[in-house]
Motif scaffolding. Structure first.
Motif, PDB file in Angstrom:
ATOM      1  N   LYS A 316      98.865  30.671 104.244  1.00  0.00           N
ATOM      2  CA  LYS A 316      99.552  31.829 104.819  1.00  0.00           C
ATOM      3  C   LYS A 316      99.364  31.799 106.337  1.00  0.00           C
ATOM      4  O   LYS A 316      98.237  31.609 106.820  1.00  0.00           O
ATOM      5  N   THR A 317     100.445  31.980 107.054  1.00  0.00           N
ATOM      6  CA  THR A 317     100.366  31.991 108.527  1.00  0.00           C
ATOM      7  C   THR A 317      99.348  33.019 109.011  1.00  0.00           C
ATOM      8  O   THR A 317      98.633  32.793 109.992  1.00  0.00           O
ATOM      9  N   SER A 318      99.240  34.123 108.298  1.00  0.00           N
ATOM     10  CA  SER A 318      98.310  35.191 108.701  1.00  0.00           C
ATOM     11  C   SER A 318      96.847  34.783 108.542  1.00  0.00           C
ATOM     12  O   SER A 318      95.956  35.439 109.089  1.00  0.00           O
ATOM     13  N   ASP A 319      96.569  33.698 107.792  1.00  0.00           N
ATOM     14  CA  ASP A 319      95.192  33.221 107.618  1.00  0.00           C
ATOM     15  C   ASP A 319      94.783  32.211 108.687  1.00  0.00           C
ATOM     16  O   ASP A 319      93.642  31.729 108.673  1.00  0.00           O
TER      17      ASP A 319
END
Length: 332
Positions: A316-319
């Motif tokens: 996930k890009t958010s990770d």
């Protein structure tokens, strides 16, 4: 008050080798602070300077609000627990614990009372008449702690006290030292190279590298919000993966970091595949190692995952953490 303050503390040896660079640090009363870093980073030197066992080149050290630059170790109201237990082999546990008090010509009744109190805190009552050679490693370390406790110091300084113990005993003693801190309600400064010890024991962690403080924060913040690539890579097991942005199809001027447990997210929006180099089954989880571009990476998986020779990476890009490729500093 048992706060410890370091102001612009520097240590340079005669060969012009600087091991501590202008360190500023405020340790609060009753706080458990862990100094962590790789071998040679200066953490033990810093601890020894606080104790007065090592002279400082410049700067100021305060214990309980009192400047102690020129105060000898015995008058700093500190207790030092060494990596080696430093017990007298010809003395009993009772005599080892009491030794420092006897040297200060403390009343015998007070000595006996303090020894009994320390033995009760550390569950050493049945071993008081034994010699160190009759004790296990964990019991010897408790004796060393007992010798420190009876002095009722303002500050406890501990230099890798668990490094000579086996893995199971280290876990047990981590818990015992943390409970000891809660019972005594005094300031603990603890040195280790083991980041697991740092994360599980400290109220705050001081991450050192080459004599410089990289970050001072709670274990949660150190793990989840590292300020640079060194902190991100040092804290966490296995360590954070660092991947060139170009490999992920992102900014090529950025190094992206992602924790091993975040490498196979079901709803990841970045998908890659890689050949598995090696896998390690660790009971409840399996760690697999592989290459992404020129980066050596790993992922934590559930142990019941059916592995073939390849692994699908879903991130996930958010990770992702972003780091400047040139400086290694975090980009927020």
């Amino acid at each position: 008050m048992s706060n410890v303050t370091l102001k612009n503390v520097r240590k340079t040896y005669d060969n012009n080798k600087t091991v501590i660079n202008d360190v500023n640090l405020e340790i609060k009363d009753k706080e458990f602070v862990v100094l962590v870093g790789a071998s040679g980073c200066g953490k033990s030197t810093l601890l020894r300077m606080i104790a007065g066992l090592e002279n400082i080149t410049s700067g100021e050290i305060y214990i309980g609000g009192k400047k102690v630059n020129n105060v000898p170790p015995k008058d700093r109201d500190i207790a030092f627990v060494f990596q080696s237990y430093a017990l007298y082999p010809h003395m009993t546990v009772r005599e080892n614990i009491a030794f420092g008090l006897k040297m200060r010509k403390t009343d015998k009744k007070i000595i006996e009372q303090k020894v009994q109190e320390a033995a009760e805190i550390l569950n050493l009552g049945e071993y008081l008449d034994r010699k160190p050679k009759q004790l296990s490693g964990g019991q010897r370390q408790r004796v060393a702690l007992g010798r420190a406790i009876v002095r009722n110091p303002k500050v406890f300084l501990m230099d890798e006290p668990l490094s000579n113990l086996d893995a199971k005993l280290r876990v047990q003693m981590r818990s015992e030292i943390k409970k000891l801190h809660e019972k005594l309600q005094t300031t603990f400064i603890y040195v280790t190279h083991d980041q697991t010890e740092a994360l599980t024991m400290g109220d705050r962690i001081v991450v050192l590298n080459n004599g410089d403080i990289q970050q001072v924060d709670t274990p949660y913040e150190i793990y989840n919000n590292p300020k640079n690539m060194f902190v991100a890579g040092f804290v966490g097991s296995p360590q954070m993966n660092f991947i060139d942005g170009e490999v992920l199809g992102l900014d090529k001027n950025i190094i992206y970091g992602v924790r091993p447990e975040k490498m196979t997210s079901p709803d990841g929006d970045i998908t890659l595949t890689a050949d598995i180099d090696i896998s390690e089954m660790l009971g409840s989880e399996t760690v697999v190692y592989f290459n992404l571009g020129s980066s050596k990476c790993c992922a934590k998986l559930d142990s019941d995952v059916n592995l073939s020779g390849r692994i699908e990476i879903k991130i996930k890009t958010s990770d992702l953490y972003k780091f400047d490729k040139a400086s290694g500093e975090r980009i927020y």
